[in-house]
Write an enzyme that holds these catalytic residues in place. Structure first.
Site, PDB file in Angstrom:
ATOM      1  N   LYS A 182       0.856  -1.187   0.000  1.00 20.64           N
ATOM      2  CA  LYS A 182       0.000   0.000   0.000  1.00 20.64           C
ATOM      3  C   LYS A 182       0.895   1.241   0.000  1.00 20.64           C
ATOM      4  O   LYS A 182       1.356   1.706   1.040  1.00 20.64           O
ATOM      5  CB  LYS A 182      -0.921   0.060   1.219  1.00 20.64           C
ATOM      6  CG  LYS A 182      -2.026   1.125   1.037  1.00 20.64           C
ATOM      7  CD  LYS A 182      -2.345   1.908   2.273  1.00 20.64           C
ATOM      8  CE  LYS A 182      -1.462   3.078   2.506  1.00 20.64           C
ATOM      9  NZ  LYS A 182      -1.666   4.252   1.610  1.00 20.64           N
TER      10      LYS A 182
ATOM     11  N   GLU B 194       9.098   2.297  11.061  1.00 26.89           N
ATOM     12  CA  GLU B 194      10.139   3.319  10.877  1.00 26.89           C
ATOM     13  C   GLU B 194       9.421   4.647  10.855  1.00 26.89           C
ATOM     14  O   GLU B 194       8.734   4.987   9.896  1.00 26.89           O
ATOM     15  CB  GLU B 194      10.905   3.059   9.575  1.00 26.89           C
ATOM     16  CG  GLU B 194      12.234   3.800   9.517  1.00 26.89           C
ATOM     17  CD  GLU B 194      12.131   5.137   8.840  1.00 26.89           C
ATOM     18  OE1 GLU B 194      11.993   6.138   9.581  1.00 26.89           O
ATOM     19  OE2 GLU B 194      12.191   5.202   7.603  1.00 26.89           O
TER      20      GLU B 194
ATOM     21  N   GLU C 169       8.991  17.200  15.325  1.00 29.34           N
ATOM     22  CA  GLU C 169       9.433  17.036  13.942  1.00 29.34           C
ATOM     23  C   GLU C 169       8.684  18.013  13.043  1.00 29.34           C
ATOM     24  O   GLU C 169       7.455  17.955  12.925  1.00 29.34           O
ATOM     25  CB  GLU C 169       9.203  15.600  13.471  1.00 29.34           C
ATOM     26  CG  GLU C 169       9.801  15.308  12.121  1.00 29.34           C
ATOM     27  CD  GLU C 169       9.662  13.855  11.710  1.00 29.34           C
ATOM     28  OE1 GLU C 169      10.609  13.322  11.099  1.00 29.34           O
ATOM     29  OE2 GLU C 169       8.617  13.244  12.004  1.00 29.34           O
TER      30      GLU C 169
ATOM     31  N   CYS D 109      12.984  11.918   7.505  1.00 29.62           N
ATOM     32  CA  CYS D 109      12.945  11.521   8.912  1.00 29.62           C
ATOM     33  C   CYS D 109      14.326  11.533   9.540  1.00 29.62           C
ATOM     34  O   CYS D 109      14.468  11.678  10.756  1.00 29.62           O
ATOM     35  CB  CYS D 109      12.300  10.146   9.058  1.00 29.62           C
ATOM     36  SG  CYS D 109      13.014   8.885   7.978  1.00 29.62           S
TER      37      CYS D 109
END
Length: 441
Positions: A138, A213, A347, A247
């Site tokens: 996906k 992750e 973040e 990231c």
């Protein structure tokens, strides 16, 4: 508008899972040699479309070509790295009358993120195929151009029927079905912490094996012996990779207070050398944000930093000059940042760097580890023995020394809220394997 995307639903997902389950009955018993041949075919097929994959990344979310092309080239090679790992990993061990085997876990659901979709597809698929799993992929619905090119490429590898199935759709529909469906044994997900938490929670109902992750707020530690002519450009590369939409981006720069006055003008000078603009231009270092929503999010954090009392050393609110038409952000550097500020803890996913001063090495290590994340980190310094010692004390899944580097066999993954499990090479393949034992009396 550059494309229209048809979104799959729960029924499409169930059909894909059923196809993968049928294929696993055969492929799950495949030999190393059979899997290795498939991995080589996948590498050959994907390699033939490197130019098209790079162009799709540039067009779809404004990924700069100087980042996009190396990423595509390196991740296409994930198939060869997994083949090497497969050959090096014993799948059977015996002693006395006991035999232990490493067996594929089953059908794997692979859920990828938009910011380097081709990378994640290759990486996860390579590990799953090497382990003997069949796959339902996906991909992010925001990366459907990349997905189309990648699936066209992989189709040319002439895979066994049902080995790879793709459903483009929303996470709360297609991703949710993968997570709750009992015929899916494993989820490998790259994305946000919030979605990762829901996958771990909802997957528990069917005892899913999960690799996550997630996000990062990575520290770059500049030691007091660093050569600034090399360290400052390296720190900005780490901070602004993929226009900050990565990231692993090193968005906290820890610098010795004793050298702050000489570091600040060097940062200003290095920032002026960074080109912001057309992502297809090889000279461009920073492109646009992926969407208006992301542009507005980054702007809100720049305002928040100012409100928190941080000083804008470079950049700031608004568009760069002559780039008002797109979702471009000024590469922004804050100084006088405290590690408990929101801009240092959350973040942002944009080209925003926080400079945090420290007095002593132990304090720098404490600041580096004072985060809910632990994905990536960097140490910049002249004394390699010291740099290695400092790196060993940082709680992050991967730490680089003196600049961004990669090793396709080294594990990738995070501590704390950066996720769980590992990817890449042998470590990524092991995440798709279970141990079984046969004992004779």
């Amino acid at each position: 508008m550059i494309a229209r995307v048809t979104l799959g639903d729960e029924e499409d997902t169930r059909r894909a899972i059923a196809a993968a389950k049928r294929a696993f009955a055969t492929y799950g018993r495949s030999t190393k040699e059979e899997r290795a041949k498939i991995l080589r075919r996948l590498h050959e097929a994907a390699s033939a479309r490197i130019d098209d994959l790079t162009a799709a990344m540039v067009e779809e979310y404004g990924g700069v070509v100087q980042f996009a092309r190396p990423i595509v080239e390196s991740r296409v090679n994930a198939f060869l790295a997994s083949e090497m790992a497969l050959q090096d990993l014993p799948l059977t061990r015996s002693w006395g009358k006991t035999t232990v085997t490493l067996e594929p876990v089953g059908v794997a659901g692979l859920i990828t993120a938009w910011n380097a979709n081709a990378l994640f597809i290759c990486l996860k698929l390579a590990s799953a195929v090497a382990a003997g799993c069949t796959v339902v992929l996906k991909p992010s619905e925001l990366s459907s151009l990349q997905t189309r090119v990648m699936v066209e490429a992989l189709h040319e590898a002439n895979l066994p029927k049902g080995l790879l199935n793709v459903v483009t759709g929303l996470g709360n529909i297609v991703g949710a079905e993968l997570t709750r469906n009992p015929d899916v044994a494993k989820i490998s997900f790259t994305g946000s912490v919030g979605v990762g938490e829901s996958i771990m929670r909802d997957g528990a109902a069917t005892m899913k094996r999960v690799t996550l992750e997630l996000g990062g707020k990575s520290p770059t530690m500049l030691l007091d012996d660093a050569a600034l002519d090399k360290a400052i450009p390296a720190a900005l590369v780490l901070a602004f990779m993929n226009s900050g939409q990565a990231c692993a981006a090193g968005t906290r720069l820890l610098v010795p207070k004793s050298r702050l006055d000489e570091i600040k003008p060097r940062i200003r000078e290095a920032i002026r050398a960074l080109t912001v603009g057309d992502p297809a231009d090889p000279k461009t270092a920073i492109g646009p944000m992926v969407s208006q929503k992301q542009y507005e999010r980054v702007q809100s954090y720049i305002r928040k930093g100012i409100e928190e009392g941080a000083e804008v050393l470079a950049g700031g609110e608004g568009h760069p000059e002559d780039l008002e038409a797109g979702y471009f952000v000024k590469p922004t550097v804050f100084v006088n940042v405290k590690n408990d500020m929101a801009i240092a803890q959350e973040e942002i996913f944009g080209p925003v760097l926080c400079v945090i001063a420290y007095d002593f090495e132990d304090e720098a290590i404490r600041i580096a580890n004072d985060s809910e994340y632990g994905l990536h980190a960097a140490v910049l310094g002249t004394d390699l023995h010291r740099a290695r010692r400092v790196a060993s004390q940082i709680r992050a899944g991967r730490v680089v020394i003196n600049g961004m580097t990669d090793d396709p066999q080294a594990p990738w993954g995070g501590f704390k809220y950066s996720g769980g499990g590992r990817e890449y090479g042998r470590y990524g393949m092991e995440a798709f394997l279970e141990t079984g034992a046969i004992l004779e009396s």
